[in-house]
Design a protein around this motif. Structure first.
Motif, short mmCIF file in Angstrom:
data_model
loop_
_atom_site.label_atom_id
_atom_site.label_comp_id
_atom_site.label_asym_id
_atom_site.label_seq_id
_atom_site.Cartn_x
_atom_site.Cartn_y
_atom_site.Cartn_z
N SER A 145 -97.92 11.49 45.85
CA SER A 145 -96.79 10.73 45.31
C SER A 145 -97.16 10.03 44.02
O SER A 145 -98.23 10.49 43.54
CB SER A 145 -96.71 9.38 46.29
OG SER A 145 -98.10 8.58 46.50
N PHE A 146 -96.35 9.60 43.39
CA PHE A 146 -96.67 8.55 42.15
C PHE A 146 -97.01 7.25 42.47
O PHE A 146 -96.34 6.69 43.30
CB PHE A 146 -95.54 8.74 41.11
CG PHE A 146 -95.27 10.18 40.86
CD1 PHE A 146 -96.20 11.00 39.90
CD2 PHE A 146 -94.03 10.91 40.97
CE1 PHE A 146 -95.78 12.18 39.69
CE2 PHE A 146 -93.84 12.41 40.76
CZ PHE A 146 -94.60 13.07 39.99
N LEU A 192 -97.21 0.57 44.70
CA LEU A 192 -95.87 0.97 45.17
C LEU A 192 -96.23 2.62 44.97
O LEU A 192 -96.63 3.05 43.77
CB LEU A 192 -94.67 0.41 44.15
CG LEU A 192 -93.63 0.59 44.59
CD1 LEU A 192 -93.13 0.03 46.01
CD2 LEU A 192 -92.68 -0.04 43.71
N SER A 193 -95.52 3.24 45.98
CA SER A 193 -95.54 4.61 45.85
C SER A 193 -94.37 5.16 45.93
O SER A 193 -93.37 4.70 46.27
CB SER A 193 -96.40 5.19 47.17
OG SER A 193 -96.19 6.61 47.26
N SER A 194 -94.06 6.24 45.16
CA SER A 194 -92.76 6.97 44.96
C SER A 194 -92.18 7.38 46.40
O SER A 194 -90.90 7.77 46.43
CB SER A 194 -93.01 8.21 44.28
OG SER A 194 -93.84 9.08 44.48
N ASN A 195 -92.96 7.58 47.45
CA ASN A 195 -92.57 8.14 48.56
C ASN A 195 -92.17 6.94 49.63
O ASN A 195 -91.98 7.06 50.77
CB ASN A 195 -93.61 8.95 49.45
CG ASN A 195 -94.70 8.25 49.50
OD1 ASN A 195 -94.82 7.03 49.62
ND2 ASN A 195 -95.89 8.96 49.55
N GLY A 196 -91.81 5.95 49.13
CA GLY A 196 -91.37 4.63 49.83
C GLY A 196 -92.45 3.93 50.68
O GLY A 196 -92.02 3.34 51.64
N ASP A 250 -86.78 4.19 50.60
CA ASP A 250 -87.12 4.73 49.38
C ASP A 250 -88.00 3.57 48.67
O ASP A 250 -87.93 2.58 49.21
CB ASP A 250 -85.52 4.81 48.68
CG ASP A 250 -84.83 3.71 48.57
OD1 ASP A 250 -85.25 2.54 48.06
OD2 ASP A 250 -83.83 3.72 49.45
N ILE A 251 -88.40 4.05 47.40
CA ILE A 251 -89.31 3.15 46.81
C ILE A 251 -88.63 1.61 46.40
O ILE A 251 -89.22 0.57 46.23
CB ILE A 251 -89.61 3.67 45.49
CG1 ILE A 251 -90.73 3.10 44.58
CG2 ILE A 251 -88.79 4.17 44.54
CD1 ILE A 251 -91.36 3.78 43.60
N THR A 252 -87.31 1.91 45.93
CA THR A 252 -86.57 0.55 45.38
C THR A 252 -86.60 -0.56 46.74
O THR A 252 -86.80 -1.56 46.39
CB THR A 252 -85.32 0.92 44.89
OG1 THR A 252 -85.25 1.80 43.90
CG2 THR A 252 -84.41 -0.27 44.31
N SER A 253 -86.05 -0.08 47.76
CA SER A 253 -85.86 -0.87 49.05
C SER A 253 -87.17 -1.50 49.64
O SER A 253 -87.22 -2.91 49.63
CB SER A 253 -85.14 -0.33 49.97
OG SER A 253 -85.82 0.80 50.34
N ILE A 254 -88.17 -0.77 49.55
CA ILE A 254 -89.48 -1.19 49.77
C ILE A 254 -90.19 -2.39 48.85
O ILE A 254 -90.66 -3.24 49.26
CB ILE A 254 -90.32 0.03 50.17
CG1 ILE A 254 -91.71 -0.58 51.04
CG2 ILE A 254 -91.21 0.56 48.96
CD1 ILE A 254 -90.82 -0.94 52.50
N TYR A 608 -89.02 9.90 38.51
CA TYR A 608 -90.29 8.85 38.74
C TYR A 608 -91.52 9.08 37.67
O TYR A 608 -92.20 8.40 37.49
CB TYR A 608 -91.02 9.47 39.91
CG TYR A 608 -90.15 9.11 41.13
CD1 TYR A 608 -90.19 7.66 41.49
CD2 TYR A 608 -89.56 9.77 42.02
CE1 TYR A 608 -89.58 7.21 42.64
CE2 TYR A 608 -88.99 9.66 43.07
CZ TYR A 608 -88.82 8.58 43.46
OH TYR A 608 -88.20 8.00 44.85
N LYS A 609 -91.17 10.25 36.84
CA LYS A 609 -91.96 10.47 35.49
C LYS A 609 -91.54 10.01 34.34
O LYS A 609 -92.30 10.19 33.32
CB LYS A 609 -92.41 12.01 35.62
CG LYS A 609 -93.29 12.41 36.86
CD LYS A 609 -93.38 13.98 37.08
CE LYS A 609 -92.18 14.81 36.73
NZ LYS A 609 -92.46 16.14 36.91
#
Length: 674
Positions: A145-146, A192-196, A250-254, A608-609
């Motif tokens: 992940s990022f 925070l990680s891109s994989n939620g 997803d990343i935004t909701s988490i 993400y990048k």
């Protein structure tokens, strides 16, 4: 006959012993067989128990745990580095698992699961061992992940980019601009990680942070030995590691969930003039040699060039000695009258302020006599420390009397000198001496940063803060670590967007990006930033919440003045209204004002990048030029229908547009339309 009888008896005894031996061997074999069966059964039961220790989507093993998302993919992995859990010691009751043993030794381990909402699961973990000078370390893998969050840094990237190996060190605020090692002036124990997924370390942990870029691991460590952390009064220095891991769609909701659960939010919006009109600072043109005449001449120049002003910042050197709270009367005669005149003319004054009272200042003796400073280890004398501008004592902001004293000095400046507000700098915990005493025991050095930042509350309409730790509730602008005049990621122009995005993710929506063009190195003869760099910095600043000039545009030429007027007008007419509307929403949501592209397209991996574009809200995207000599750039357009500033409509998205032309006096921006 006698011999025959003896032979018969001997043969009988031999047969008897053989039978006993055979029976013994059979019995031993039976016992061994039973032992093997029991051992195998216990081993099988143990194996089955390992598989049973699943808490929703989490799988706990002796050496760590991993978490799946709802699609079944593994999205989080943590490795235990200071002991293996003895799973046979674990018991479960409803949504709580407790374990009492490790290999070797005992442990207080608990794992609690909760579902704050549908399609979201949070795990709360606690690990403690009752051993003095013990270290607890867990390592989080990020290979899949990022990552975002953590702290501001000299070399800021988006997503986080770490290199080499960093042994865990205390996660406390540090003044990187003064060359101090550490993690920056604003930080949060949050990644925070891109994989939620997201992880939040509890504030009570004596937390140390490190990494290994080769193994792609972050080190989360707790310890009290060889550290500035202290255990609570009356408690043994038994370290504990407590953290929360949440997994969502997803990343935004988490991230939205984490902000609402663990962060404070501003309670009001700062002065709208700061969003609308430029700040003007004396840091570049006067340095520490500012006088009232120079200040008035500068104001006359601003007015004659037809530029507006939100407020004027006296950056440094307005007092005779550092720690004096009265402007030097030799350089600022009739200060009250002059500052009032400037305010009435649209140029209210804000002063650069810090927590140091130098030993040669007028307030030092008073502070010593009243015991208002941080003290050395014996608690008898003030602890003198060297900072950017000499040697001084630190005000002890845990002391109510010291806070009241310091606050009264600030109020006197507003009433007597007609100062409007303040820029609070240099409140990093790294300025505390290695051993010290305070009125109220400081267990976490970041408490010093918090107490200093809280002094901005009464002045938050126009105040700026350069430090922050759990201070998201202070409704003022947070100024990024000062950048230098270069194009790169190390304190340069390309680091500005990653830093603003990072502070937004850490819960600070009102970001001040500092002076346009950055600070010119002292060794440079020409005190102006490179002309092209200045223009591109100016253009970026026009799309940020605030703009700050120190080197004036007319220090270059008429073309630069024309570009400056164009973009300050665009900021006032287009950007400020959007930002102010979002600022009012922040009070309820905690969402950042300046947002990453993935905010609106969490299912698009290329987003993400992207570190050189950003969103204002959800429908306005900016793609400035951040490299020298460039008149074109690549632009990623997320899914949606977008209208460019040239009135072109783009429907076929997502897409990467290569070599998109942008002239020196332009910024590419796009509005999402329905």
């Amino acid at each position: 006959m006698l011999h025959s009888s003896r032979r018969a008896t001997k043969a009988s005894k031999s047969k008897y012993y053989k039978m006993r031996l055979l029976l013994g061997m059979c019995l031993l074999g039976l016992l061994l067989f039973i032992a093997v069966i029991v051992a195998w059964s216990e081993y099988g039961a143990s194996l089955r128990r390992v598989e049973v220790i699943k808490m929703e989507l989490l799988e706990l093993t002796r050496s760590g745990f991993r978490i799946r998302n709802e699609t079944g993919a593994f999205v989080f992995r943590m490795i235990f580095r200071t002991g293996l859990l003895d799973l046979e010691s674990c018991t479960r009751e409803d949504n709580v698992l407790n374990c009492t043993r490790t290999v070797p030794g005992n442990v207080n381990f608990s794992l609690r699961v909760e579902k704050p909402r549908e399609s979201m699961i949070c795990y709360h973990l606690f690990w403690r061992k009752s051993i003095v000078r013990h270290t607890i370390e867990h390592r989080m893998s990020y290979s899949f992940s990022f990552l975002y969050g953590g702290a501001e840094n000299n070399s800021q990237h988006w997503p986080i980019l770490v290199s080499g190996v960093q042994a865990p060190r205390a996660f406390v605020t540090a003044d990187l601009s003064a060359g101090q090692p550490g993690f920056g002036s604003v930080l949060q124990r949050y990644w925070l990680s891109s994989n939620g997924t997201a992880v939040k370390i509890s504030e009570s942990v004596p937390f140390h942070f490190g990494w290994n870029a080769t193994e792609q691991q972050l080190y989360f460590q707790a310890r009290y030995h060889d550290t500035p952390y202290k255990p609570p009064p009356g408690q043994q220095p038994f370290p504990h590691l407590r953290y929360h891991v949440c997994v969502g769609l997803d990343i935004t909701s988490i991230h939205k969930h984490m902000v609402r659960s663990y962060f404070g939010k501003p309670t009001k919006v700062p002065d709208s003039n700061i969003f609308s009109y430029p700040i003007w600072s004396t840091s570049a043109f006067a340095k520490s040699n500012i006088t009232m005449d120079a200040l008035k001449n500068h104001v006359n120049d601003i007015k004659s060039k037809n530029f507006n002003c939100s407020h004027l910042v006296l950056h440094d050197g307005y007092t005779l000695y550092y720690g004096d709270f009265d402007p030097d009367p030799a350089r600022f005669p009739k200060v009250s009258e002059e500052f009032k005149t400037l305010k009435d003319d649209g140029f209210p004054i804000s002063l650069w302020i810090h927590p140091f009272i130098n030993y040669n200042s007028s307030k030092f003796a008073d502070g010593v006599e009243r015991g208002l400073f941080v003290r050395e280890s014996t608690g008898k004398l003030p602890a003198l420390v060297r900072w950017r501008n000499g040697i001084g004592a630190l005000v002890d902001f845990t002391n109510t009397d010291a806070r009241d004293w310091y606050a009264s000095l600030l109020r006197n400046l507003t009433t007597e000198a007609k100062v409007t507000s303040f820029n609070f700098v240099a409140g990093e915990a790294s300025y505390l001496p290695l051993t010290f005493n305070t009125s109220v025991r400081i267990e976490d050095p970041n408490t010093f940063t918090q107490r200093f930042a809280e002094l901005a509350f009464p002045f938050s309409d126009q105040a700026e803060l350069q430090v922050g730790y759990h201070t998201q509730n202070i409704s003022c602008f947070f100024r990024i670590l000062d950048r230098t005049s270069n194009w790169g990621y190390s304190l340069g122009l390309q680091s500005v967007i990653p830093l603003v995005l990072t502070l937004g993710i850490l819960g600070y929506p009102f970001v001040q990006i500092g002076t346009i063009g950055g600070n010119v190195p002292q060794s440079q003869t020409d005190r102006r930033p490179d002309r092209e760099l200045y223009i591109r910095w100016l253009e970026l600043a026009a799309f940020m919440p605030t703009m700050e000039f120190s080197v004036a545009p007319w220090e270059y030429d008429d073309t630069v003045v024309k570009i400056a007027k164009k973009f300050t007008a665009l900021h006032l007419a287009l950007v400020a209204p959007m930002v102010l509307e979002l600022a009012n929403e922040v009070l309820f949501t905690g969402d950042p004002v300046i947002r990453p592209l993935w905010w609106i397209v969490p299912d698009e991996p290329p987003a993400y990048k992207v570190s050189s574009q950003f969103l204002i809200g959800e429908d306005f995207m900016v793609a400035p030029i951040l490299e020298p000599g460039k008149r074109e750039r690549d632009i990623y357009l997320p899914s949606g229908k977008w209208r460019s500033n040239r009135d072109h409509i783009y429907i076929r998205t997502p897409r990467l547009m290569t070599d998109y032309e942008v002239e020196l006096d332009e910024v590419a921006y796009f509005t999402r339309v329905t």
